[in-house]
Every structure is written in C-alpha cells, then in structure tokens.
Design a protein around this motif. Structure first.
Motif, PDB file in Angstrom:
ATOM      1  N   VAL A 128       0.871  -1.190   0.000  1.00 54.61           N
ATOM      2  CA  VAL A 128       0.000   0.000   0.000  1.00 54.61           C
ATOM      3  C   VAL A 128       0.901   1.231   0.000  1.00 54.61           C
ATOM      4  O   VAL A 128       1.640   1.479   0.965  1.00 54.61           O
ATOM      5  N   SER A 129       0.824   1.992  -1.066  1.00 56.45           N
ATOM      6  CA  SER A 129       1.701   3.153  -1.186  1.00 56.45           C
ATOM      7  C   SER A 129       1.197   4.300  -0.295  1.00 56.45           C
ATOM      8  O   SER A 129       0.054   4.275   0.185  1.00 56.45           O
ATOM      9  N   GLN A 130       2.034   5.293  -0.128  1.00 59.99           N
ATOM     10  CA  GLN A 130       1.673   6.431   0.722  1.00 59.99           C
ATOM     11  C   GLN A 130       0.432   7.144   0.179  1.00 59.99           C
ATOM     12  O   GLN A 130      -0.384   7.680   0.929  1.00 59.99           O
ATOM     13  N   ALA A 131       0.288   7.119  -1.135  1.00 59.81           N
ATOM     14  CA  ALA A 131      -0.845   7.813  -1.765  1.00 59.81           C
ATOM     15  C   ALA A 131      -2.152   7.040  -1.629  1.00 59.81           C
ATOM     16  O   ALA A 131      -3.236   7.582  -1.808  1.00 59.81           O
ATOM     17  N   ALA A 132      -2.056   5.764  -1.295  1.00 57.27           N
ATOM     18  CA  ALA A 132      -3.253   4.910  -1.335  1.00 57.27           C
ATOM     19  C   ALA A 132      -4.017   4.945  -0.017  1.00 57.27           C
ATOM     20  O   ALA A 132      -4.201   3.925   0.656  1.00 57.27           O
ATOM     21  N   LYS A 133      -4.497   6.117   0.344  1.00 63.21           N
ATOM     22  CA  LYS A 133      -5.246   6.256   1.593  1.00 63.21           C
ATOM     23  C   LYS A 133      -6.635   5.636   1.436  1.00 63.21           C
ATOM     24  O   LYS A 133      -7.148   5.524   0.327  1.00 63.21           O
ATOM     25  N   TYR A 134      -7.229   5.291   2.586  1.00 61.23           N
ATOM     26  CA  TYR A 134      -8.593   4.769   2.653  1.00 61.23           C
ATOM     27  C   TYR A 134      -8.761   3.488   1.826  1.00 61.23           C
ATOM     28  O   TYR A 134      -9.818   3.206   1.282  1.00 61.23           O
ATOM     29  N   THR A 135      -7.713   2.737   1.716  1.00 64.25           N
ATOM     30  CA  THR A 135      -7.830   1.463   1.013  1.00 64.25           C
ATOM     31  C   THR A 135      -8.191   0.380   2.018  1.00 64.25           C
ATOM     32  O   THR A 135      -8.115   0.568   3.226  1.00 64.25           O
ATOM     33  N   ASN A 136      -8.560  -0.744   1.485  1.00 67.98           N
ATOM     34  CA  ASN A 136      -8.977  -1.882   2.300  1.00 67.98           C
ATOM     35  C   ASN A 136      -8.324  -3.121   1.712  1.00 67.98           C
ATOM     36  O   ASN A 136      -8.478  -3.405   0.527  1.00 67.98           O
ATOM     37  N   ALA A 137      -7.554  -3.830   2.513  1.00 72.39           N
ATOM     38  CA  ALA A 137      -6.837  -4.999   1.978  1.00 72.39           C
ATOM     39  C   ALA A 137      -6.907  -6.148   2.970  1.00 72.39           C
ATOM     40  O   ALA A 137      -6.678  -5.961   4.161  1.00 72.39           O
ATOM     41  N   SER A 138      -7.248  -7.324   2.482  1.00 72.04           N
ATOM     42  CA  SER A 138      -7.206  -8.496   3.365  1.00 72.04           C
ATOM     43  C   SER A 138      -6.632  -9.682   2.612  1.00 72.04           C
ATOM     44  O   SER A 138      -6.833  -9.823   1.397  1.00 72.04           O
ATOM     45  N   GLN A 139      -5.934 -10.487   3.346  1.00 73.56           N
ATOM     46  CA  GLN A 139      -5.225 -11.608   2.721  1.00 73.56           C
ATOM     47  C   GLN A 139      -5.258 -12.776   3.708  1.00 73.56           C
ATOM     48  O   GLN A 139      -5.033 -12.599   4.899  1.00 73.56           O
ATOM     49  N   ASN A 140      -5.548 -13.955   3.203  1.00 74.08           N
ATOM     50  CA  ASN A 140      -5.634 -15.114   4.082  1.00 74.08           C
ATOM     51  C   ASN A 140      -5.157 -16.356   3.353  1.00 74.08           C
ATOM     52  O   ASN A 140      -5.507 -16.570   2.196  1.00 74.08           O
ATOM     53  N   SER A 141      -4.358 -17.140   4.010  1.00 73.66           N
ATOM     54  CA  SER A 141      -3.882 -18.398   3.411  1.00 73.66           C
ATOM     55  C   SER A 141      -4.147 -19.521   4.407  1.00 73.66           C
ATOM     56  O   SER A 141      -3.801 -19.416   5.586  1.00 73.66           O
ATOM     57  N   LYS A 142      -4.787 -20.578   3.920  1.00 75.99           N
ATOM     58  CA  LYS A 142      -5.053 -21.739   4.782  1.00 75.99           C
ATOM     59  C   LYS A 142      -4.575 -22.980   4.047  1.00 75.99           C
ATOM     60  O   LYS A 142      -4.853 -23.129   2.847  1.00 75.99           O
ATOM     61  N   ALA A 143      -3.893 -23.843   4.748  1.00 83.39           N
ATOM     62  CA  ALA A 143      -3.398 -25.065   4.093  1.00 83.39           C
ATOM     63  C   ALA A 143      -3.673 -26.269   4.963  1.00 83.39           C
ATOM     64  O   ALA A 143      -3.572 -26.211   6.193  1.00 83.39           O
ATOM     65  N   ILE A 144      -4.015 -27.360   4.300  1.00 83.97           N
ATOM     66  CA  ILE A 144      -4.208 -28.635   4.996  1.00 83.97           C
ATOM     67  C   ILE A 144      -3.160 -29.614   4.473  1.00 83.97           C
ATOM     68  O   ILE A 144      -3.042 -29.830   3.259  1.00 83.97           O
ATOM     69  N   LEU A 145      -2.426 -30.194   5.380  1.00 86.96           N
ATOM     70  CA  LEU A 145      -1.430 -31.195   4.988  1.00 86.96           C
ATOM     71  C   LEU A 145      -2.036 -32.580   5.206  1.00 86.96           C
ATOM     72  O   LEU A 145      -2.316 -32.964   6.335  1.00 86.96           O
ATOM     73  N   LEU A 146      -2.228 -33.315   4.129  1.00 80.51           N
ATOM     74  CA  LEU A 146      -2.792 -34.658   4.262  1.00 80.51           C
ATOM     75  C   LEU A 146      -1.703 -35.728   4.238  1.00 80.51           C
ATOM     76  O   LEU A 146      -1.883 -36.820   4.747  1.00 80.51           O
ATOM     77  N   GLY A 147      -0.581 -35.414   3.619  1.00 80.68           N
ATOM     78  CA  GLY A 147       0.516 -36.384   3.545  1.00 80.68           C
ATOM     79  C   GLY A 147       1.556 -36.079   4.613  1.00 80.68           C
ATOM     80  O   GLY A 147       1.805 -34.916   4.931  1.00 80.68           O
ATOM     81  N   GLU A 148       2.141 -37.155   5.161  1.00 81.11           N
ATOM     82  CA  GLU A 148       3.150 -36.952   6.218  1.00 81.11           C
ATOM     83  C   GLU A 148       4.366 -36.202   5.704  1.00 81.11           C
ATOM     84  O   GLU A 148       5.069 -35.530   6.445  1.00 81.11           O
ATOM     85  N   ASN A 149       4.628 -36.340   4.405  1.00 82.92           N
ATOM     86  CA  ASN A 149       5.809 -35.671   3.844  1.00 82.92           C
ATOM     87  C   ASN A 149       5.448 -34.473   2.972  1.00 82.92           C
ATOM     88  O   ASN A 149       6.245 -34.028   2.154  1.00 82.92           O
ATOM     89  N   ALA A 150       4.241 -33.975   3.144  1.00 78.99           N
ATOM     90  CA  ALA A 150       3.832 -32.787   2.385  1.00 78.99           C
ATOM     91  C   ALA A 150       4.390 -31.527   3.067  1.00 78.99           C
ATOM     92  O   ALA A 150       4.555 -31.506   4.287  1.00 78.99           O
ATOM     93  N   HIS A 151       4.680 -30.523   2.272  1.00 79.73           N
ATOM     94  CA  HIS A 151       5.235 -29.273   2.812  1.00 79.73           C
ATOM     95  C   HIS A 151       4.480 -28.074   2.268  1.00 79.73           C
ATOM     96  O   HIS A 151       4.171 -28.030   1.091  1.00 79.73           O
ATOM     97  N   MET A 152       4.246 -27.109   3.137  1.00 81.69           N
ATOM     98  CA  MET A 152       3.623 -25.868   2.696  1.00 81.69           C
ATOM     99  C   MET A 152       4.534 -24.701   3.044  1.00 81.69           C
ATOM    100  O   MET A 152       5.010 -24.600   4.176  1.00 81.69           O
ATOM    101  N   TYR A 153       4.782 -23.858   2.073  1.00 80.92           N
ATOM    102  CA  TYR A 153       5.533 -22.627   2.331  1.00 80.92           C
ATOM    103  C   TYR A 153       4.562 -21.468   2.143  1.00 80.92           C
ATOM    104  O   TYR A 153       4.149 -21.191   1.014  1.00 80.92           O
ATOM    105  N   ALA A 154       4.198 -20.842   3.231  1.00 85.84           N
ATOM    106  CA  ALA A 154       3.258 -19.718   3.156  1.00 85.84           C
ATOM    107  C   ALA A 154       3.939 -18.466   3.676  1.00 85.84           C
ATOM    108  O   ALA A 154       4.574 -18.484   4.726  1.00 85.84           O
ATOM    109  N   LYS A 155       3.803 -17.415   2.910  1.00 85.22           N
ATOM    110  CA  LYS A 155       4.462 -16.171   3.305  1.00 85.22           C
ATOM    111  C   LYS A 155       3.529 -14.998   3.019  1.00 85.22           C
ATOM    112  O   LYS A 155       3.637 -14.344   1.982  1.00 85.22           O
ATOM    113  N   PRO A 156       2.584 -14.751   3.924  1.00 86.29           N
ATOM    114  CA  PRO A 156       1.707 -13.604   3.714  1.00 86.29           C
ATOM    115  C   PRO A 156       2.383 -12.332   4.229  1.00 86.29           C
ATOM    116  O   PRO A 156       2.950 -12.320   5.308  1.00 86.29           O
TER     117      PRO A 156
END
Lengths: 379, 251
Positions: free
Chosen positions: A278-306
């Motif tokens: 969000v830049s300095q000029a971008a006043k009154y903005t609205n931003a939302s971000q969500n990441s959800k992960a389910i690991l079903l395998g014992e050797n599964a990997h998730m890299y999440a970087k919000p």
C-alpha cells in the motif's frame, strides 16, 4: 539452456536490460526458492517459436503450441511486436517470456463477453514461450475461463503469461482451471494485471495435480479499483505448485481481498507467497489476505508467506495464515454419526475446497472445476 | 448396555475409576454429579472419543465389547451421542451430511437407501416439528448456529438416524424455555419402550418434561447411588453433600 541464450542476443533491448538486472532465478531467488527452479532452467530443451496465424472463428480461443487456431466472436486477435511490457514487474521470467516471444497475442474485447481460452500443448521436451494481452472496454464485463490440455507435452517447459488492462468501470473475471500430471510440461506463468479506476478484477485459480507449476502475479490497483483473488491448490505426489502474488494499492480507495486454500497430499509442496503493498498515496484502502493449508501427507510441505507492506496510516488491512491437518474433533463428529474415517476425511477436504469452488455458482464451469478436483483427489 | 469396571483416563489423569452401570433397554437413565465427576468422560468413553483412553473394563452391547470398535462402528450399531458443544463444519451442507449418515446406516443394515427427494421430505417434517428455521436444511452443519439451534440440530439427527442407545450430554444447557420444550418433545417422540436413554444433566428442569426411570449419582469416577426420580428432589433440596453424608452412614 543453449537455445534460450541464442535467442536473447536478438531480444528487445529494455526488456533484456530488466532481465539482466534481475538475473535468471536460482534457488536463492525469493519467489522461486521453494520451487526447485534450477534443474528446470538447467535442462536442455528444443526451442519452439510460435508463428502468427489467421485464426478461424470458433467457440473458444484455442492456442496450440503458442499458435492461435480459433477465436470466438467478439474477440479481435492481433499480434503485437512492440508491446510495452510492465517494466516494474518483479519476476525475471516475466521479462524472459517477453524476450523469447516474437510477439504478444493481443485480444481486444469491445463488449461483454464470456469464453474459454484453451492452451493446448503437445510438444515433447520443448521450451515454448508466448504471451497474451487482454484489453477490456470501459463499462464491460468479460469472463475468461482458462484451461490447459497438455497431453503429450512431456518434460517440456511452458513460459507464458497474461498482461491485462482492465479498463475503467469494467470487470474482468479470470478463472483458471489447471490440471497437470507429473510428466507434463512445467508451467511457469508470469502475469501483470492493471486495473484502472473503478475497474474490478476477479481472479479465481483452480490448480490441481501432480506436476510442477508456478504462477507469479503483479496486480496494480488504481483509484476505487477492486480485486478479489482466490486460489485453490490441490497438489499430489511429488508436485511443487503455487502462487506468488503482489498486489499494489497505488491510489486511494482501492480494495483487495485475497484467499488461498491449499490441500497437499503425499509428498507435495505448496507455495503461497503473497504481498500486499500500500503506497503512501493509497489512503482509505482496504486490503485483506488469508492463506489456509491442509497437509494430508506426512511428507507434504507448505511454504506460506503472507506479507503486508504499508506506507499509509489511513487504511484497513489484515492478513493471516494457517497450516495444519484436518481438525480431529470435526472428524470425530462425522465418525460418531457412522461415517467412516476415509469418507469423513474426504467430506472435510471437499468442504474446505468448496468454500472457493462454490463461488463459481452453478453452471458448466463449476461442473468442470469440480470434476477436475475429484479426478485429482480420488486418484 | 452393561458397563463393567470401567477405568478411563484423559491424558495422565484417571477420571473413571471402576464404573459399573447397567442401562436397561427402553428406560431413561439420568446421570447427575458435580463438576469433574466424570459424566462427560463416561459419554465420550461409550462413543470412542479420541481424548479418552480406557484402561480397564468393558462395555457390553448386543453381546459385544464396543470398546474394541471404531467410533463409526459403534454409531452404526445404534449408539448415538448428542454433543454438549457440537462442532461447526463450514462447507458441509447440513442436509448432505445427514443424508450421508442415514444412507451409511441403511447400507450397513442392508436396507434400501433413502433417495434425495424422500430425504428432503423427511428432513422438512422433522425441522418443522422441532420448530427450526427452514434454512437450517441448506446451511452448513452447525456453522453460525446459536446454542439452541445446535442442540435442536442434534435432536434432528437423533430423530432421523433413529439410534437404539441415546446419550444426551447436557442437552439442556443454554436452552431457553421454548427450546427446552421442543428438544424434550423430540426426545419424547423417540421413546418407544425399545430405545434406551442416558441423560447427563446438572439441572432437574428437563426432567419435568422427560420423566426418568432411574437416576444415578456419579462421584469421583464411580456410580455411588442409584434411585428413582425422588433422588432428584433430594439433590435439589439438600445438594450433593446430602448424598455424601448418606454414603458415609451406610455400613
């Protein structure tokens, strides 16, 4: 990657410079570090340069090995050699695909439209690079359902991407349905969406399978522009798949919502790297971000970087990320009503995915996405 | 159902310490006890909850020790727990869930599976009887339901799945008078002289509606006293201390 190096010598100068500044991505490049890019780029491919064509009128836009074979009514197709790419893009392969492609496939859509864009690939061990540019008209609504048919594309690399200009007061609904087997071509899509004042972008990506694919987006929002990005990823076997998304709030009153849901089976790796700027000029903005992960395998990997990077105080913003397994209490609840463990697991995985699939509403696209999900999950 | 010498722990803590209880077919049994006595642990042990580890004893039902069965097998054999705090499951449609459970049970019994149209009719009838909002059918399972709506939904499941042994764990907690009445009516509709009920409660007010046959007092992991409905009146008037004194006086 001999063929690539030869082509670069004749590339468009400014894009080549940007590529030089960023350098070819390696295992330490932030956006690619969990994608194992190095062996992909180190491999030798035959290099195929798509040619221009005179597409016949058809029900969908069909691009076979980079050549446009069909286009639907209401979509003007042209081939632009001096395309002005987004020089602010963060991804080296965005510039590389522009450099390698002799031209950009330009789609001008003058009114409301809804059509399928099918990428058909059947070249083995081939590097294919092409780009598509979409321009919507002001006050229009455009829906593009992007699909991939990659039978026979074994061990290749597709470097492609979309540049889109969402005009003032127009809506672009981009739905990607991608399913890939382990021996299909690796897909790297590097995209730039520019949403003008009061424009809206709905980006819904459904990415399933056991192959390797990464999509990198840059989304720029102007005054009162709106973006809703949803990503459902189901990765199986030894797949590495994911999304890197940078959303730039450049002007006041822009709004962005982003939700990534990832399901990882077996030894699969999922990637969600999302940044809202969000830049300095971008006043009154609205931003939302969500990441959800389910690991079903014992050797599964998730890299999440919000990430949120904010340079103004007057805004509403939130982000979050969870990685876990299926909730034991919920599984037990279903089992206590006689539903077997495996069926209970499937029910909960489907429920997790359906939160995004259901946003498609009833119709053919919903049915096709649902069918692809089932095909991947139940294998 | 005959519970013999049941010992169970949660984590390292032993909660049930040799509990014996016979649930007589067709009767309503009520269990009362102080907080931490082991009431909910008992209900969880019967249905095979993962939190509870049974270390000794057996629960004999239809000639088999159900402690050796998976939770879903116990359910398919007719054991049902109405949860104290039912979980919310976003994305799973209430009707879809319940029809899946019903069809699984029908398949297990070798019966014809209820089709979608028949099921919808059945569900609508029960929803109406329980005075639930019609949109409960299409909403996600317990998702965003109030406490009362969740409890009614448990009773709805009970009425549709028609289990043989029904455990109601604090079904009356958090209910207003109207909801308590609806829920009690649902329970009474299921009384047919064949089904067995185990009602776990802290309060006597639900007993004004469902009329128990036996009342058991659970203390420190064991049933310490069994009697008729009059036991509830003693408890109400004198509290658990009276029971304790009474026990100390016994030879």
């Amino acid at each position: 990657m001999r063929a690539v190096t030869l082509s670069l010598a004749n590339a468009k100068h400014r894009l080549y410079e940007r590529l030089g500044e960023l350098g070819l991505p390696g295992n330490k490049t932030e956006q690619y570090k969990n994608f194992a890019i190095k062996p992909i780029l180190a491999k030798e491919y035959a290099f195929k340069t798509p040619t221009t064509s005179e597409p016949k009128e058809g029900a969908k836009l069909l691009i076979q090995n980079g050549v446009v074979l069909e286009s639907p009514k209401g979509v003007r197709v042209s081939f632009e050699r001096d395309f002005k790419a987004d020089e602010g893009h963060y991804d080296a392969l965005y510039f590389m695909s522009h450099v390698l492609a002799d031209f950009v496939i330009r789609l001008d859509i003058d009114a409301d439209a809804a059509f399928e864009l099918e990428h058909r690939l059947d070249a083995k061990e081939t590097l294919l690079a092409y780009r598509v540019f979409v321009q919507t008209a002001p006050n229009s609504k455009v829906e593009i359902f992007e699909t991939f048919n990659m039978e026979g594309s074994q061990n290749g690399l597709l470097l492609y991407g979309v540049d889109a200009q969402v005009a003032r007061d127009s809506t672009l609904r981009w739905i990607r349905n991608q399913n890939a087997r382990a021996d299909d071509a690796v897909v790297i899509g590097s995209h730039s969406f520019n949403v003008a004042k009061q424009g809206a972008l709905e980006l819904k990506t459904f990415d399933f399978g056991g192959g390797q694919a990464l999509h990198l987006y840059k989304i720029d929002l102007a005054n009162y522009a709106w973006s809703d990005a949803q990503h459902l990823l189901l990765a199986t076997k030894k797949a590495r798949r994911g999304n890197v998304v940078v959303i730039n709030h450049n002007e006041p009153y822009a709004k962005s919502v982003q939700e990534a849901r990832t399901i990882l089976k077996d030894e699969a790796t999922g990637i969600f790297d999302g940044k809202i700027f969000v830049s300095q000029a971008a006043k009154y903005t609205n931003a939302s971000q969500n990441s959800k992960a389910i690991l079903l395998g014992e050797n599964a990997h998730m890299y999440a970087k919000p990430q949120l990077e904010i340079y103004t105080d007057e805004l509403e913003a939130s982000h979050g990320s969870t990685i876990g397994q299926l909730d034991e209490e919920t599984l037990f609840y279903l089992r206590s009503r006689g539903i077997g463990l495996e069926e209970a697991r499937k029910t909960l995985v489907l429920a997790f995915a359906n939160v995004l699939v259901d946003t498609l509403g009833d119709g053919e696209i919903f049915d096709r996405v649902h069918a692809e999900f089932d095909k991947t999950y139940y294998v | 159902m005959n519970i013999k010498n049941l010992h169970a722990k949660i984590g390292d803590k032993e909660i049930l310490k040799g509990l014996d209880l016979e649930l007589i077919k067709g009767k309503i049994h009520v269990i009362m006890g102080t907080n931490g006595a082991g009431k909910s642990t008992l209900s969880k042990a019967i249905v095979g909850h993962y939190d509870v580890q049974t270390t000794q004893g057996e629960i004999i039902y239809k000639g088999e020790n159900i402690l050796e069965m998976e939770p879903e097998e116990r359910a398919l054999n007719g054991v049902f727990l109405s949860f104290q705090n039912p979980v919310e499951v976003a994305g799973v449609n209430n009707a879809y869930f319940l029809r899946t459970a019903l069809n699984t049970k029908e398949k297990h019994r070798g019966e014809k599976e209820t089709n979608a149209a028949e099921f919808l009719k059945l569900m609508r009838r029960h929803v109406e009887q329980l005075e639930m909002k019609p949109d409960m059918i299409s909403r996600a399972l317990n998702d965003g339901f109030s406490g009362g709506e969740k409890k009614r939904n448990e009773i709805l499941q009970m009425e549709i799945l028609k289990p043989d042994v029904i455990i109601l764990d604090e079904i009356d907690s958090g209910l207003d008078i109207d909801a308590l009445k609806s829920v009690s009516e649902g329970i009474n509709r299921m009384k047919d002289g064949e089904r067995t009920f185990l009602v776990i409660t802290h309060y006597s007010r639900i007993l004004d509606y469902i009329h128990p046959d036996y009342v058991h007092i659970l203390q420190d992991g064991k049933i310490v006293k069994t009697g008729g409905p009059e036991l509830v009146k003693i408890l109400e008037a004198e509290g658990y201390q009276a029971i304790q004194k009474d026990l100390q006086c016994e030879p």
